[in-house]
Design a protein around this motif. Structure first.
Motif, PDB file in Angstrom:
ATOM      1  N   ARG A 102     -15.124   2.918   3.394  1.00 40.57           N
ATOM      2  CA  ARG A 102     -16.005   3.130   4.551  1.00 40.57           C
ATOM      3  C   ARG A 102     -15.223   3.332   5.849  1.00 40.57           C
ATOM      4  O   ARG A 102     -15.780   3.205   6.934  1.00 40.57           O
ATOM      5  CB  ARG A 102     -16.948   1.934   4.693  1.00 40.57           C
ATOM      6  CG  ARG A 102     -16.253   0.593   4.830  1.00 40.57           C
ATOM      7  CD  ARG A 102     -17.242  -0.569   4.740  1.00 40.57           C
ATOM      8  NE  ARG A 102     -16.609  -1.866   4.989  1.00 40.57           N
ATOM      9  CZ  ARG A 102     -15.945  -2.554   4.088  1.00 40.57           C
ATOM     10  NH1 ARG A 102     -15.783  -2.060   2.863  1.00 40.57           N
ATOM     11  NH2 ARG A 102     -15.410  -3.730   4.387  1.00 40.57           N
ATOM     12  N   SER A 103     -13.921   3.626   5.728  1.00 40.03           N
ATOM     13  CA  SER A 103     -13.084   3.788   6.923  1.00 40.03           C
ATOM     14  C   SER A 103     -12.022   4.854   6.700  1.00 40.03           C
ATOM     15  O   SER A 103     -11.588   5.082   5.563  1.00 40.03           O
ATOM     16  CB  SER A 103     -12.356   2.466   7.256  1.00 40.03           C
ATOM     17  OG  SER A 103     -13.255   1.420   7.494  1.00 40.03           O
ATOM     18  N   PRO A 104     -11.582   5.504   7.776  1.00 34.11           N
ATOM     19  CA  PRO A 104     -10.374   6.331   7.649  1.00 34.11           C
ATOM     20  C   PRO A 104      -9.189   5.421   7.361  1.00 34.11           C
ATOM     21  O   PRO A 104      -9.160   4.264   7.797  1.00 34.11           O
ATOM     22  CB  PRO A 104     -10.262   6.998   9.020  1.00 34.11           C
ATOM     23  CG  PRO A 104     -11.008   6.097   9.951  1.00 34.11           C
ATOM     24  CD  PRO A 104     -12.105   5.462   9.145  1.00 34.11           C
ATOM     25  N   ALA A 105      -8.216   5.930   6.627  1.00 34.71           N
ATOM     26  CA  ALA A 105      -7.103   5.067   6.222  1.00 34.71           C
ATOM     27  C   ALA A 105      -5.810   5.857   6.103  1.00 34.71           C
ATOM     28  O   ALA A 105      -5.809   7.035   5.735  1.00 34.71           O
ATOM     29  CB  ALA A 105      -7.413   4.376   4.894  1.00 34.71           C
ATOM     30  N   VAL A 106      -4.713   5.168   6.408  1.00 28.85           N
ATOM     31  CA  VAL A 106      -3.350   5.707   6.277  1.00 28.85           C
ATOM     32  C   VAL A 106      -2.558   4.743   5.409  1.00 28.85           C
ATOM     33  O   VAL A 106      -2.624   3.530   5.610  1.00 28.85           O
ATOM     34  CB  VAL A 106      -2.684   5.840   7.659  1.00 28.85           C
ATOM     35  CG1 VAL A 106      -1.190   6.097   7.525  1.00 28.85           C
ATOM     36  CG2 VAL A 106      -3.346   6.943   8.474  1.00 28.85           C
ATOM     37  N   VAL A 107      -1.809   5.278   4.437  1.00 32.62           N
ATOM     38  CA  VAL A 107      -0.920   4.466   3.613  1.00 32.62           C
ATOM     39  C   VAL A 107       0.507   4.956   3.825  1.00 32.62           C
ATOM     40  O   VAL A 107       0.810   6.128   3.583  1.00 32.62           O
ATOM     41  CB  VAL A 107      -1.275   4.549   2.116  1.00 32.62           C
ATOM     42  CG1 VAL A 107      -0.350   3.638   1.303  1.00 32.62           C
ATOM     43  CG2 VAL A 107      -2.722   4.168   1.874  1.00 32.62           C
ATOM     44  N   LEU A 108       1.380   4.054   4.305  1.00 34.07           N
ATOM     45  CA  LEU A 108       2.789   4.371   4.504  1.00 34.07           C
ATOM     46  C   LEU A 108       3.537   3.972   3.236  1.00 34.07           C
ATOM     47  O   LEU A 108       3.589   2.795   2.875  1.00 34.07           O
ATOM     48  CB  LEU A 108       3.328   3.620   5.715  1.00 34.07           C
ATOM     49  CG  LEU A 108       2.550   3.853   7.017  1.00 34.07           C
ATOM     50  CD1 LEU A 108       3.111   2.984   8.138  1.00 34.07           C
ATOM     51  CD2 LEU A 108       2.580   5.322   7.414  1.00 34.07           C
ATOM     52  N   VAL A 109       4.104   4.961   2.556  1.00 32.39           N
ATOM     53  CA  VAL A 109       4.679   4.759   1.234  1.00 32.39           C
ATOM     54  C   VAL A 109       6.202   4.775   1.320  1.00 32.39           C
ATOM     55  O   VAL A 109       6.797   5.736   1.807  1.00 32.39           O
ATOM     56  CB  VAL A 109       4.197   5.851   0.257  1.00 32.39           C
ATOM     57  CG1 VAL A 109       4.804   5.645  -1.131  1.00 32.39           C
ATOM     58  CG2 VAL A 109       2.671   5.875   0.178  1.00 32.39           C
ATOM     59  N   ASP A 110       6.810   3.711   0.832  1.00 41.23           N
ATOM     60  CA  ASP A 110       8.262   3.643   0.715  1.00 41.23           C
ATOM     61  C   ASP A 110       8.683   4.508  -0.462  1.00 41.23           C
ATOM     62  O   ASP A 110       8.258   4.277  -1.604  1.00 41.23           O
ATOM     63  CB  ASP A 110       8.676   2.184   0.494  1.00 41.23           C
ATOM     64  CG  ASP A 110      10.170   2.013   0.266  1.00 41.23           C
ATOM     65  OD1 ASP A 110      10.919   2.998   0.399  1.00 41.23           O
ATOM     66  OD2 ASP A 110      10.584   0.880  -0.043  1.00 41.23           O
ATOM     67  N   ALA A 111       9.503   5.520  -0.199  1.00 37.33           N
ATOM     68  CA  ALA A 111       9.944   6.402  -1.277  1.00 37.33           C
ATOM     69  C   ALA A 111      10.649   5.642  -2.388  1.00 37.33           C
ATOM     70  O   ALA A 111      10.717   6.110  -3.532  1.00 37.33           O
ATOM     71  CB  ALA A 111      10.858   7.486  -0.715  1.00 37.33           C
ATOM     72  N   GLY A 112      11.157   4.457  -2.075  1.00 38.18           N
ATOM     73  CA  GLY A 112      11.869   3.673  -3.078  1.00 38.18           C
ATOM     74  C   GLY A 112      10.997   3.153  -4.196  1.00 38.18           C
ATOM     75  O   GLY A 112      11.510   2.696  -5.227  1.00 38.18           O
ATOM     76  N   VAL A 166      -8.118   9.323   2.189  1.00 38.79           N
ATOM     77  CA  VAL A 166      -6.983   8.499   2.608  1.00 38.79           C
ATOM     78  C   VAL A 166      -5.745   9.385   2.741  1.00 38.79           C
ATOM     79  O   VAL A 166      -5.461  10.211   1.869  1.00 38.79           O
ATOM     80  CB  VAL A 166      -6.725   7.377   1.590  1.00 38.79           C
ATOM     81  CG1 VAL A 166      -5.441   6.614   1.924  1.00 38.79           C
ATOM     82  CG2 VAL A 166      -7.912   6.414   1.560  1.00 38.79           C
ATOM     83  N   VAL A 167      -5.004   9.223   3.845  1.00 40.65           N
ATOM     84  CA  VAL A 167      -3.835  10.063   4.096  1.00 40.65           C
ATOM     85  C   VAL A 167      -2.558   9.251   3.866  1.00 40.65           C
ATOM     86  O   VAL A 167      -2.306   8.293   4.600  1.00 40.65           O
ATOM     87  CB  VAL A 167      -3.855  10.621   5.534  1.00 40.65           C
ATOM     88  CG1 VAL A 167      -2.620  11.470   5.794  1.00 40.65           C
ATOM     89  CG2 VAL A 167      -5.115  11.439   5.776  1.00 40.65           C
ATOM     90  N   PRO A 168      -1.761   9.613   2.853  1.00 39.19           N
ATOM     91  CA  PRO A 168      -0.492   8.919   2.642  1.00 39.19           C
ATOM     92  C   PRO A 168       0.657   9.613   3.370  1.00 39.19           C
ATOM     93  O   PRO A 168       0.631  10.821   3.587  1.00 39.19           O
ATOM     94  CB  PRO A 168      -0.297   9.012   1.127  1.00 39.19           C
ATOM     95  CG  PRO A 168      -1.001  10.274   0.741  1.00 39.19           C
ATOM     96  CD  PRO A 168      -2.074  10.533   1.767  1.00 39.19           C
ATOM     97  N   LEU A 169       1.643   8.832   3.748  1.00 40.30           N
ATOM     98  CA  LEU A 169       2.871   9.367   4.341  1.00 40.30           C
ATOM     99  C   LEU A 169       4.052   8.731   3.615  1.00 40.30           C
ATOM    100  O   LEU A 169       4.188   7.502   3.598  1.00 40.30           O
ATOM    101  CB  LEU A 169       2.945   9.045   5.840  1.00 40.30           C
ATOM    102  CG  LEU A 169       4.243   9.470   6.539  1.00 40.30           C
ATOM    103  CD1 LEU A 169       4.343  10.987   6.593  1.00 40.30           C
ATOM    104  CD2 LEU A 169       4.323   8.892   7.949  1.00 40.30           C
ATOM    105  N   VAL A 170       4.911   9.542   3.033  1.00 35.28           N
ATOM    106  CA  VAL A 170       6.078   9.048   2.311  1.00 35.28           C
ATOM    107  C   VAL A 170       7.251   8.967   3.284  1.00 35.28           C
ATOM    108  O   VAL A 170       7.639   9.964   3.886  1.00 35.28           O
ATOM    109  CB  VAL A 170       6.426   9.964   1.126  1.00 35.28           C
ATOM    110  CG1 VAL A 170       7.631   9.413   0.366  1.00 35.28           C
ATOM    111  CG2 VAL A 170       5.233  10.110   0.194  1.00 35.28           C
TER     112      VAL A 170
END
Length: 387
Positions: free
Chosen positions: A271-281, A298-302
């Protein structure tokens, strides 16, 4: 009037004649710092030059401060609180977005905390508002009246009230009015700072509480890392955790934000916009499994700061998440890349949620909005969706 020499304990930096406050614009591209309005920077430069052109008793005091001067990696909230503790005059650039932006209003509240022991008349002289963009005619605000008092000539005042200082700054047809207003503002700044200087004093810590007419759905920011407690992809280069930096960036753009654990983000993301910061490791399989089941908006960023260029893992993670129908966000490696993409990241997350999120309000069912096709992949380095 003598200038005080003492600096409050714990405050870093140099005294300034003025602190410039404004509501950040939504970024359109990453050709320059995407979270800094170009015309705000131009106005700041012009005002600094105008202040420096006035005779001043305290030439060692810096002319002005605004957040476009801040270096990458600093704790922005602390840096701005320190700057607000050392400024003699507060110059807010009022616009419709200013009064909906919790960060901008937080700057104003922080500076005003230093004025509580002054008389109302004297306190008001240390806040010199500028009408940056015209406010809607139905918004009858006393701040508008105060901003218009800067201009004495009736014709110039009409141009200023109808167009705002941003237009006067941009358009050569208004160059004379702009220079006149700039000189009047610099004169008032110097007069107030010279004759009624504020002793350096600790301003209230900058906060960004909810704004009554602001957007109600908070952005969710979370982290997926092999060792979340110790993951600092930029080491000593960055004073804030990367999730906290993204949250602060979102708040500066007027988006209420929560930094939460991944498990809570999984619940809130429906029910919300979301960002996931992903550790490439974490690797391809672990990233895909951890994000499985999250909504496609959901928008991920590696983040691959600790990986050598050319190593396939970051690109493989990004490609795998794109295959899972998340908006595509390329990996970032350097601290400059990360800070450039942060405003684009949060605005893209909100855009994807508004486009593909639940039709009903948060308390109702969470069925996805109908769509003619999947969301276009998002290239964070170019700042636009690809179709």
């Amino acid at each position: 009037m003598t200038w005080p020499d003492a600096v409050p304990a714990g405050v870093a930096g140099q005294e300034t004649y003025f602190f410039l406050s404004y509501a950040h614009s939504v970024p359109l591209s990453d050709a320059a710092r995407p979270d800094t309005d170009y015309w705000v920077g131009q106005f700041f430069h012009d005002l600094v030059e105008a202040v420096r052109g006035h005779p001043r008793r305290a030439a060692e005091i810096e002319a002005g401060f605004f957040d476009g001067q801040v270096s990458p990696g600093v704790d922005l909230r602390r840096m701005l609180t320190d700057a607000l503790s050392l400024a003699h005059v507060f110059v807010p650039l009022y616009s419709p977005n200013y009064f909906r932006n919790a960060w901008a209003l937080g700057e104003r509240d922080s500076f005003r905390s230093r004025l509580v022991r002054l008389s109302a008349a004297r306190a008001q002289r240390h806040v010199l508002p500028v009408l940056w963009m015209p406010l809607p005619s139905w918004e009858d605000r006393p701040e508008t009246v105060q901003a218009l008092e800067l201009v004495g000539d009736p014709d110039d005042r009409a141009d200023y009230a109808d167009n705002g200082l941003r237009a006067l700054c941009k358009l050569s047809a208004y160059r004379a009015q702009y220079r006149s207003l700039l000189g009047a503002l610099a004169d008032r700044i110097v007069t107030v700072a010279e004759h009624e200087p504020l002793a350096p004093s600790r301003a209230a810590v900058l906060t960004s509480g909810p704004v009554p007419d602001g957007p109600g759905t908070a952005l969710v920011v979370t982290t997926l890392a092999a060792d979340r407690a110790r993951w600092r992809p930029y080491g000593d280069q960055h004073q804030l955790a990367v999730a906290d930096y993204v949250a602060a960036t979102a708040e500066r753009l007027g988006l209420p934000t929560r930094v939460v654990e991944l498990a809570e983000a999984r619940d809130r993301a429906s029910r919300s916009p979301a960002v996931v910061l992903v550790d490439a490791g974490v690797g391809v399989d672990a990233a895909r499994a951890a994000l499985d089941g999250l909504p496609p908006w959901v928008v991920p960023l590696v983040i691959a700061a600790d990986h050598a260029r050319g190593e396939p893992t970051p690109e493989a993670i990004a490609g795998s998440l794109q295959d899972a129908r998340f908006p595509r966000v390329l990996p970032v490696r350097t601290i400059d890349e990360f800070e450039r993409c942060a405003p684009l990241l949060v605005t893209e997350a909100r855009k994807q949620f508004l486009r593909h999120g639940p039709v009903d309000p948060p308390e109702g069912p969470h069925d996805p909005k109908p769509s003619l096709g999947p969301a276009g992949p998002f290239d964070v380095r170019r700042g636009k969706a690809e179709r």
